[in-house]
Design a protein around this motif. Structure first.
Motif, PDB file in Angstrom:
ATOM      1  N   PHE A  86       0.848  -1.184   0.000  1.00  0.00           N
ATOM      2  CA  PHE A  86       0.000   0.000   0.000  1.00  0.00           C
ATOM      3  C   PHE A  86       0.888   1.240   0.000  1.00  0.00           C
ATOM      4  N   ALA A  87       0.639   2.146  -0.929  1.00  0.00           N
ATOM      5  CA  ALA A  87       1.480   3.355  -1.012  1.00  0.00           C
ATOM      6  C   ALA A  87       0.687   4.587  -0.591  1.00  0.00           C
ATOM      7  N   LEU A  88       1.322   5.400   0.218  1.00  0.00           N
ATOM      8  CA  LEU A  88       0.774   6.717   0.553  1.00  0.00           C
ATOM      9  C   LEU A  88       1.478   7.716  -0.349  1.00  0.00           C
ATOM     10  N   LEU A  89       0.737   8.243  -1.305  1.00  0.00           N
ATOM     11  CA  LEU A  89       1.332   9.141  -2.286  1.00  0.00           C
ATOM     12  C   LEU A  89       0.915  10.577  -1.988  1.00  0.00           C
ATOM     13  N   GLY A  90       1.874  11.454  -1.974  1.00  0.00           N
ATOM     14  CA  GLY A  90       1.539  12.861  -1.751  1.00  0.00           C
ATOM     15  C   GLY A  90       2.774  13.716  -1.876  1.00  0.00           C
ATOM     16  N   PRO A  91       2.593  14.979  -2.224  1.00  0.00           N
ATOM     17  CA  PRO A  91       3.752  15.872  -2.306  1.00  0.00           C
ATOM     18  C   PRO A  91       4.306  16.161  -0.921  1.00  0.00           C
ATOM     19  N   ASN A  92       5.458  16.795  -0.883  1.00  0.00           N
ATOM     20  CA  ASN A  92       6.027  17.171   0.417  1.00  0.00           C
ATOM     21  C   ASN A  92       5.038  18.058   1.163  1.00  0.00           C
ATOM     22  N   GLY A  93       4.850  17.772   2.429  1.00  0.00           N
ATOM     23  CA  GLY A  93       3.935  18.584   3.232  1.00  0.00           C
ATOM     24  C   GLY A  93       2.506  18.075   3.212  1.00  0.00           C
ATOM     25  N   SER A  94       2.287  16.922   2.592  1.00  0.00           N
ATOM     26  CA  SER A  94       0.908  16.418   2.510  1.00  0.00           C
ATOM     27  C   SER A  94       0.513  15.632   3.761  1.00  0.00           C
ATOM     28  N   GLY A  95       1.477  15.308   4.617  1.00  0.00           N
ATOM     29  CA  GLY A  95       1.161  14.623   5.869  1.00  0.00           C
ATOM     30  C   GLY A  95       1.614  13.174   5.920  1.00  0.00           C
ATOM     31  N   LYS A  96       2.331  12.722   4.895  1.00  0.00           N
ATOM     32  CA  LYS A  96       2.760  11.313   4.849  1.00  0.00           C
ATOM     33  C   LYS A  96       3.650  10.950   6.028  1.00  0.00           C
ATOM     34  N   THR A  97       4.681  11.766   6.206  1.00  0.00           N
ATOM     35  CA  THR A  97       5.658  11.432   7.248  1.00  0.00           C
ATOM     36  C   THR A  97       5.049  11.554   8.636  1.00  0.00           C
ATOM     37  N   THR A  98       4.154  12.506   8.817  1.00  0.00           N
ATOM     38  CA  THR A  98       3.484  12.628  10.119  1.00  0.00           C
ATOM     39  C   THR A  98       2.670  11.374  10.406  1.00  0.00           C
ATOM     40  N   LEU A  99       1.941  10.904   9.396  1.00  0.00           N
ATOM     41  CA  LEU A  99       1.157   9.676   9.573  1.00  0.00           C
ATOM     42  C   LEU A  99       2.086   8.502   9.889  1.00  0.00           C
ATOM     43  N   PHE A 100       3.205   8.452   9.210  1.00  0.00           N
ATOM     44  CA  PHE A 100       4.203   7.408   9.430  1.00  0.00           C
ATOM     45  C   PHE A 100       4.692   7.429  10.887  1.00  0.00           C
ATOM     46  N   ARG A 101       4.941   8.633  11.399  1.00  0.00           N
ATOM     47  CA  ARG A 101       5.409   8.764  12.786  1.00  0.00           C
ATOM     48  C   ARG A 101       4.338   8.341  13.781  1.00  0.00           C
ATOM     49  N   LEU A 102       3.099   8.643  13.454  1.00  0.00           N
ATOM     50  CA  LEU A 102       2.012   8.254  14.364  1.00  0.00           C
ATOM     51  C   LEU A 102       1.866   6.739  14.395  1.00  0.00           C
ATOM     52  N   SER A 104       4.137   4.518  13.640  1.00  0.00           N
ATOM     53  CA  SER A 104       5.321   3.864  14.212  1.00  0.00           C
ATOM     54  C   SER A 104       5.528   4.209  15.689  1.00  0.00           C
ATOM     55  N   THR A 105       4.587   4.942  16.274  1.00  0.00           N
ATOM     56  CA  THR A 105       4.584   5.307  17.711  1.00  0.00           C
ATOM     57  C   THR A 105       5.648   6.338  18.076  1.00  0.00           C
ATOM     58  N   LEU A 106       6.262   6.962  17.083  1.00  0.00           N
ATOM     59  CA  LEU A 106       7.258   7.992  17.397  1.00  0.00           C
ATOM     60  C   LEU A 106       6.594   9.273  17.887  1.00  0.00           C
ATOM     61  N   ALA A 107       5.407   9.553  17.374  1.00  0.00           N
ATOM     62  CA  ALA A 107       4.661  10.736  17.819  1.00  0.00           C
ATOM     63  C   ALA A 107       3.338  10.271  18.426  1.00  0.00           C
ATOM     64  N   MET A 108       2.841  11.048  19.375  1.00  0.00           N
ATOM     65  CA  MET A 108       1.590  10.681  20.047  1.00  0.00           C
ATOM     66  C   MET A 108       0.394  11.160  19.226  1.00  0.00           C
ATOM     67  N   SER A 120      -4.620  -1.027  19.406  1.00  0.00           N
ATOM     68  CA  SER A 120      -4.639   0.434  19.422  1.00  0.00           C
ATOM     69  C   SER A 120      -3.228   1.008  19.540  1.00  0.00           C
ATOM     70  N   VAL A 121      -2.872   1.864  18.607  1.00  0.00           N
ATOM     71  CA  VAL A 121      -1.552   2.506  18.649  1.00  0.00           C
ATOM     72  C   VAL A 121      -1.451   3.424  19.864  1.00  0.00           C
ATOM     73  N   ARG A 122      -2.581   3.986  20.224  1.00  0.00           N
ATOM     74  CA  ARG A 122      -2.590   4.923  21.355  1.00  0.00           C
ATOM     75  C   ARG A 122      -2.378   4.184  22.681  1.00  0.00           C
ATOM     76  N   LYS A 123      -2.986   2.995  22.812  1.00  0.00           N
ATOM     77  CA  LYS A 123      -3.006   2.348  24.126  1.00  0.00           C
ATOM     78  C   LYS A 123      -2.218   1.046  24.215  1.00  0.00           C
TER      79      LYS A 123
END
Lengths: 365, 301
Positions: A86-102, A104-108, A120-123
């Motif tokens: 599954f590919a998440l396609l988007g230009p820079n700033g589209s939110g791909k990396t943020t979603l990736f961090r969420l 992968s549990t790097l960001a809350m 649940s990634v949150r819990k």
């Protein structure tokens, strides 16, 4: 050989702490609602959960994430089926990396819910982490260590040792063509081989969901092909679900399904061929010295079109039929007319109203 | 797996069973992670030849340079500066090595290695423990090498106090590495860490009695001298240096000097020095453990 197992969520809800075994403390209500949103034909109840083995690998719903004043993700919904690339396609700033961090549990997670195979990634961060293999956009190899030492470092994080580790190192190095490079310091590897070594680390513990952030970044075309071959082989041989982010249209085209992201939301989702087909079988690209006059002509003939900064796009079935009358009546104003199959960029333009790389090119439809 | 096998209920027994199934299938990964991180510090240390050369050469160079250069200017009960400066040299060895090993926290984050650990199913405190044990062990072994050198040159004698010196060096190595870790963890650039090193860590060493004695406040002391006295007295490193000084000056350690020779400056008792040093170790470990649980801005780069 160990295989990560997928289980249904359990029911006792208690809070977990970062870095500890915050597992088994879920939230059936949240996840049940979550799954019911995507799979309404099945019943999920908090005290009696019945799930099929075809749990989606990833479900994200209503994800919002802010960096100070700006929204990186704005109500994103996504579901990835088990076994897909599954590919998440988007230009820079589209939110791909943020979603990736969420994921992968790097960001809350600030708002919304993400689950990985029902966890649940949150819990249930520890449980989710055990199911994930993560390959970051930036290299994570220690340049002072050899390939094998780097793999052994990864093994230690997952408690893999002894005979099992030796077998796994042999298996992943064979699978990724690294047998001859195990004793090489990673700082001496080519870009393509480094990426393979990263991949070897990512799959060593046999994750159920492999996250790849911009896997082709910095690779030459040959290395990209090589990497894609390895990814597809992994899916075939190990059955791993692969979720990758990319801003390369040709890379996204190789995935089973893609989600096109724009300004923090999914604007289109499906198999690449299906997305292209949704625009019809032909796309006309018209360049003119007087774009407004051409657009007026197209509107007069009820032909929907999109105006970009330097051209007009017409994506309708049998678009070729308008070429002759357009040339005949507006010939003096036409610089060029290009007829082609719709590309993913055409899909992106059709869904967002702007070019893949240029947010400032507004469209009048 | 059949559908029946996947059916879970909220009954406590079945919930408990399901909970155990949901636990990460990785066993003993806490111990293996700590060991891996510690061992990696050693591998990296020995593969960077410049670090090894600097680690061995710098303290010897400083000891000889300052010890001989300041010999004539130093007056402390007939004690020569090379003798006086010996405990400070040990403190310097440990401090510098601790600084350089904890800089690797920032490098690990920049190189992406740390991100990989952060997304693995291990508690974050394992990162702190692994880095501190690894870095602390390098500092400790380096200090031991200098102990061997001073034994060989006769500046230190064979005695039971040697065991105390080794124990104090172990405490100093771990405590200063943990302190360096606390500063390094939130930072995303090595330049920032160098600023901390210049503003905090080096002054800590200079104001520990390692380089010059702690002036005792007297009736005629000026404000500056009193302030300096209390600043040095509140510095936990003063007690680490004091521990070493007591044991190195002890007649049983080879009779380098007698305790009467230190009467001209302030020196905490050995018991107080041990207690404060141990408390300092505990505080820095707890601090490192607490700070590593907090997300750093560099985590998301």
């Amino acid at each position: 050989m160990w295989q990560p197992r997928v289980h249904a969520p359990v029911t006792n809800a208690t809070s977990g702490r970062e870095g500890h075994s915050a597992v088994g403390e879920t939230t059936c209500d949240v996840i049940a609602d979550h799954l019911a949103h995507y799979f309404p034909q099945q019943t999920y109840r908090s005290n009696e959960v019945t799930l099929s083995t075809t749990l989606p690998a990833l479900v994200a719903s209503s994800i919002r994430y802010r960096y100070d004043a700006s929204h990186a993700l704005d109500g994103l919904d996504l579901s990835v089926a088990s076994g897909d690339i599954f590919a998440l396609l988007g230009p820079n700033g589209s939110g791909k990396t943020t979603l990736f961090r969420l994921i992968s549990t790097l960001a809350m997670i600030q708002e919304g819910e993400i689950s990985v195979f029902g966890h649940s990634v949150r819990k249930q961060r520890a449980a989710v982490r055990s199911l994930l293999g993560v390959v970051f956009q930036n290299p994570s190899l220690d340049p002072k260590l050899t390939v094998e030492e780097n793999i052994r470092c990864q093994a230690a994080l997952y408690g893999i040792s002894g005979q099992d580790l030796r077998k796994r190192i042999q298996a992943v190095s064979e699978q990724l063509g690294l047998e001859e490079r195990l004793a090489t310091p990673t700082e001496k590897l080519s870009g393509g081989l480094k990426r393979r070594a990263e991949l070897a680390k990512g799959i060593l513990h046999q994750p159920k969901l492999l996250l790849l952030d911009e896997p082709s970044t910095g690779l030459d075309p040959a290395s990209r092909l090589d990497l894609w071959h390895a990814i597809q082989q992994l899916r075939t041989e190990s059955g791993v679900t692969v979720l990758l982010t990319t801003h390369l249209l040709e890379e996204a085209d190789k995935a089973d399904r893609i989600a096109i992201l724009d300004r923090g939301a999914v604007v289109a989702e499906g198999p690449p061929a299906e997305l292209r087909a949704s625009l019809g079988n032909q796309v006309l690209s018209i360049r003119s010295t007087n774009m407004n006059a051409v657009i007026a002509w197209l509107e007069e003939h009820s032909v929907p079109c999109q105006k970009l900064s330097d051209q007009i796009l017409v994506s309708i079935p049998n678009a070729m039929d308008i070429v002759a009358p357009l040339s005949k009546q507006m010939g003096d104003l036409i610089q060029s007319i290009t007829l082609g199959q719709p590309s993913l960029e055409d899909v992106f333009i059709a869904k967002t109203g702007h070019r893949f790389w240029k947010y400032d090119a507004s469209v009048s439809a | 797996m059949s559908a029946a096998e996947l059916k879970h209920t909220s009954h406590s027994s079945s919930s408990e069973a399901a909970t155990s199934e949901l636990r990460p299938p990785f066993r003993n990964n806490v111990g293996s992670t700590v060991w891996m991180l510690a061992k990696r510090e050693w591998i990296r240390f020995f593969r960077q030849r410049n670090r090894v050369v600097a680690a061995v050469g710098q303290p010897i160079f400083f000891w000889l340079l300052f010890g001989t250069g300041l010999h004539s200017a130093f007056r402390s009960g007939g004690q020569d500066f090379m003798t006086y400066y010996l405990p400070g040299t040990f403190a310097l060895i440990v401090l510098f090595t601790a600084i350089f090993t904890t800089i690797s926290v920032i490098e690990d984050r920049k190189e992406g290695f740390l991100q990989n650990v952060l997304v693995a199913p291990v508690p974050r405190w394992t990162i702190a423990l692994g880095k501190i044990l690894g870095g602390g062990a390098i500092a400790f072994v380096q200090a031991l090498a200098f102990v061997a050198l001073t034994l060989a040159t006769g500046n230190l004698g064979f005695s039971p106090a040697l065991l105390g010196i080794v124990a104090a060096l172990a405490i100093a190595s771990l405590a200063l590495t943990a302190l360096g870790f606390m500063f390094a963890w939130p930072m995303d650039s090595t330049q920032g860490f160098h600023a901390v090193m210049s503003l905090v860590l080096l002054p800590m060493w200079l104001l520990s009695g390692a380089f010059f004695p702690i002036p005792p406040p007297t009736a005629g002391s000026g404000v500056g001298q009193v302030a300096m006295h209390w600043l040095m007295r509140c510095n936990p490193m003063s007690y680490l240096v004091s521990c070493l000084r007591h044991m190195m000056l002890s007649p049983s350690s080879g009779g380098l000097a007698s305790n009467s020779e230190v009467a001209n400056y302030w020196l905490p008792s050995l018991t107080v020095s041990w207690l404060v040093s141990i408390v300092f170790l505990v505080v820095t470990f707890v601090g490192a453990w607490m700070i590593v649980l907090r997300p750093a801005k560099g985590d998301l780069k």
